[in-house]
Scaffold this motif. Structure first.
Motif, PDB file in Angstrom:
ATOM      1  N   ASP A 113       0.826  -1.209   0.000  1.00 30.11           N
ATOM      2  CA  ASP A 113       0.000   0.000   0.000  1.00 30.11           C
ATOM      3  C   ASP A 113       0.858   1.256   0.000  1.00 30.11           C
ATOM      4  OD1 ASP A 113      -2.397  -1.255  -0.143  1.00 30.11           O
ATOM      5  OD2 ASP A 113      -2.673  -1.385   2.014  1.00 30.11           O
ATOM      6  N   HIS A 181     -12.933   0.685 -14.300  1.00 33.08           N
ATOM      7  CA  HIS A 181     -12.096   1.328 -13.294  1.00 33.08           C
ATOM      8  C   HIS A 181     -11.093   0.325 -12.713  1.00 33.08           C
ATOM      9  CE1 HIS A 181     -10.859   4.453 -10.768  1.00 33.08           C
ATOM     10  NE2 HIS A 181     -12.015   4.967 -10.431  1.00 33.08           N
ATOM     11  N   VAL A 185      -6.875   0.460 -13.115  1.00 35.56           N
ATOM     12  CA  VAL A 185      -5.884   0.470 -12.041  1.00 35.56           C
ATOM     13  C   VAL A 185      -4.867  -0.643 -12.246  1.00 35.56           C
ATOM     14  CG1 VAL A 185      -5.543   0.228  -9.568  1.00 35.56           C
ATOM     15  CG2 VAL A 185      -7.493   1.508 -10.427  1.00 35.56           C
ATOM     16  N   GLN A 198      -5.644  -1.493  -1.823  1.00 34.93           N
ATOM     17  CA  GLN A 198      -5.362  -0.450  -2.801  1.00 34.93           C
ATOM     18  C   GLN A 198      -6.445  -0.417  -3.877  1.00 34.93           C
ATOM     19  OE1 GLN A 198      -1.151  -0.805  -3.319  1.00 34.93           O
ATOM     20  NE2 GLN A 198      -1.186   0.625  -5.008  1.00 34.93           N
ATOM     21  N   LYS A 201      -9.756   0.805  -2.398  1.00 31.64           N
ATOM     22  CA  LYS A 201      -9.722   2.237  -2.117  1.00 31.64           C
ATOM     23  C   LYS A 201      -9.840   3.044  -3.398  1.00 31.64           C
ATOM     24  CE  LYS A 201      -6.408   3.324   0.822  1.00 31.64           C
ATOM     25  NZ  LYS A 201      -5.166   3.957   1.326  1.00 31.64           N
ATOM     26  N   GLU A 202      -9.178   2.571  -4.433  1.00 28.84           N
ATOM     27  CA  GLU A 202      -9.169   3.334  -5.677  1.00 28.84           C
ATOM     28  C   GLU A 202     -10.507   3.262  -6.410  1.00 28.84           C
ATOM     29  OE1 GLU A 202      -7.455   5.793  -8.444  1.00 28.84           O
ATOM     30  OE2 GLU A 202      -6.488   5.069  -6.630  1.00 28.84           O
TER      31      GLU A 202
ATOM     32  N   ARG B 102      -1.497   9.526  -4.749  1.00 31.10           N
ATOM     33  CA  ARG B 102      -1.966   8.360  -5.483  1.00 31.10           C
ATOM     34  C   ARG B 102      -3.459   8.116  -5.358  1.00 31.10           C
ATOM     35  NH1 ARG B 102       0.528   2.605  -6.064  1.00 31.10           N
ATOM     36  NH2 ARG B 102       1.021   3.602  -7.997  1.00 31.10           N
ATOM     37  N   HIS B 103      -3.959   8.091  -4.135  1.00 35.13           N
ATOM     38  CA  HIS B 103      -5.360   7.701  -3.949  1.00 35.13           C
ATOM     39  C   HIS B 103      -6.235   8.928  -3.769  1.00 35.13           C
ATOM     40  CE1 HIS B 103      -4.479   3.547  -3.868  1.00 35.13           C
ATOM     41  NE2 HIS B 103      -3.641   3.676  -2.870  1.00 35.13           N
ATOM     42  N   SER B 105      -8.726  10.354  -6.296  1.00 29.62           N
ATOM     43  CA  SER B 105      -9.281  10.390  -7.638  1.00 29.62           C
ATOM     44  C   SER B 105     -10.084  11.666  -7.889  1.00 29.62           C
ATOM     45  CB  SER B 105     -10.177   9.178  -7.849  1.00 29.62           C
ATOM     46  OG  SER B 105     -10.582   9.116  -9.170  1.00 29.62           O
ATOM     47  N   THR B 121       0.539  11.393 -11.218  1.00 30.48           N
ATOM     48  CA  THR B 121       0.367  10.902  -9.864  1.00 30.48           C
ATOM     49  C   THR B 121       1.718  10.702  -9.197  1.00 30.48           C
ATOM     50  OG1 THR B 121       0.265   8.676 -10.757  1.00 30.48           O
ATOM     51  CG2 THR B 121      -1.814   9.762 -10.324  1.00 30.48           C
TER      52      THR B 121
END
Lengths: 248, 248
Positions: A113, A181, A185, A198, A201-202, B102-103, B105, B121
């Motif tokens: 992470d 999505h 990623v 990760q 979360k994204e 990074r996280h 969006s 990023t």
DNA sequence: GGCGACCGTCAAAGTGCCGTCAAGATCATT
DNA sequence: AATGATCTTGACGGCACTTTGACGGTCGCC
């Protein structure tokens, strides 16, 4: 005018791309035996190796020498290994391979992470480490081109990140927003192990960090739509307990 | 090095897209490591670099130095990065490349909506940043004058972007201003998915970002006027949850 | 060999989004 | 002021997508 330009080109050449034939490795570990074993094995295979025994020295060495890949033991005397990862990730994308003790699962996930690329459990076989090291270096080379033509090709399908379009066998594959999505990623981190948290979360947002069943459902959808044999994934690989990996 | 006279000429030009030999970059970030890494790398490649550590200094430096491109970290100590973008966009069109964690969006989307040109990023590879920087500068240069023969043909209708005319079956199709504007945005991105927010921002303005029912109404109008079978769209395809796509 | 953790699969329930229509509101023109 | 065109706004049915729960399989560990 032309003199100035020549000089600029010369300086930019000296900066990074110059003697790219030799791969530089930075080994960070506080156990001398492991360091010695790694240094010997890596040098024997033509790598140029630096070593650091704690986090502070590791960060300094990375800034000074600009290694092509970092091998990092998480158990360091002076600072948490995660701090080292974060310290590196503030300014560089150099591949980081983490060494971790066997029964410390969260440690590995946290490292991923924080921005690590891959992990190897201790005790490790030298062959495995070398394989992951080669893979990490190899995928670091092709630098992302312009924003426009970001296309990822495999033998079975094509992903156009700019047009948000997936093709397979000449026709388009229709993906739902969530599927796209998730695919995005993974494809943006080719070869890299992306942790479940990760991904969650994204794609779903920070509060969905524990809903790992979403991942199972949507991974199955993606594989059904893109894998030649969904039962035996070739491109979207599961790393049990850790996360998923897209193999170009 | 370039002499005093060159600089005077350059500054006297005063125009933003001016073809100065040296590109000036303004780096805005509060983390010294990142600033240092960027300054070193950019100077080595012949850019002239200024740095600012917070939003206020960034706006002041931009006003004083008129950079050709701005590299902006969104996480600043004194003010929101979006405020900096808006502050710049109030008086200049200088390309802005955003550095984003990074996280985050939505952060990136908001930045693009506020007027940023591109984002990278963090952690970023220096090569990637440089590529995007070159692309941003290149785009800022005078681009016009290819509007002459901008005609898009399909089997069922013809769009003349220069003359602002649409023909179908030998006769002209009458479009309202809003219909035309929407058609234009889609046709200018053939095959690419255009997000709902992008369309709304382009046609109705940034504050209409959530009024997706406008899109539904006007998409129906366009399809009724141009599609051979409006119930089964062939040219104006809906990507549920994401946006629309024009198929050439 | 039994046990538990984890992953893949499936299908049903729930939700949100899209297309459609039509009636006000606004604007331009006369 | 009147008229027509265009833009906004709201409601609603249908459908695609997301969520959720249950079940079975596999692997590693005791």
């Amino acid at each position: 005018m032309t003199g100035v330009r020549d000089r600029e080109q010369r300086e930019s050449r000296e900066r990074e791309g110059g003697d790219a034939a030799v791969t530089r490795v930075l080994v960070v570990d506080d156990e001398p035996q492991i360091v010695r074993a790694l240094v010997i094995n890596l040098r024997a295979r033509g790598y140029r190796v630096d070593a650091a025994e704690d986090g502070a020295k590791a960060l300094a060495a990375a800034a000074a020498r600009h290694p092509d890949v970092v091998v990092l033991d998480l158990g360091l005397p002076d600072m948490d290994g995660l701090e080292v990862i974060r310290g590196l990730r503030g300014w560089t994308r150099v591949p980081i391979i983490v060494l971790s003790a066997r029964h410390a699962s969260d440690e590995k996930v946290d490292a991923l992470d924080a921005g690590a690329d891959d992990y190897v459990t201790k005790p490790f076989g030298m062959d495995e480490l070398l394989a992951r090291l080669r893979a990490a270096v190899r995928r670091a080379e092709p630098v992302a081109a312009d924003t426009d033509d970001a296309v990822v090709n495999t033998a079975d399908f094509t992903v156009d990140l700019a047009a948000k379009r997936v093709g397979r066998g000449g026709t388009d594959v229709r993906l739902t927003p969530t599927e796209w999505h998730l695919l995005e990623v993974l494809v943006r981190n080719p070869g890299r192990l992306v942790s479940q948290q990760q991904l969650l979360k994204e794609v779903w947002g920070p509060s969905y960090r524990t809903e790992t069943n979403y991942l199972r459902v949507y991974m199955a959808q993606l594989r059904r739509k893109l894998e030649p044999d969904p039962a035996r994934p070739r491109y979207f690989v599961t790393e049990p307990g850790m996360g998923y990996r897209f193999e170009g």
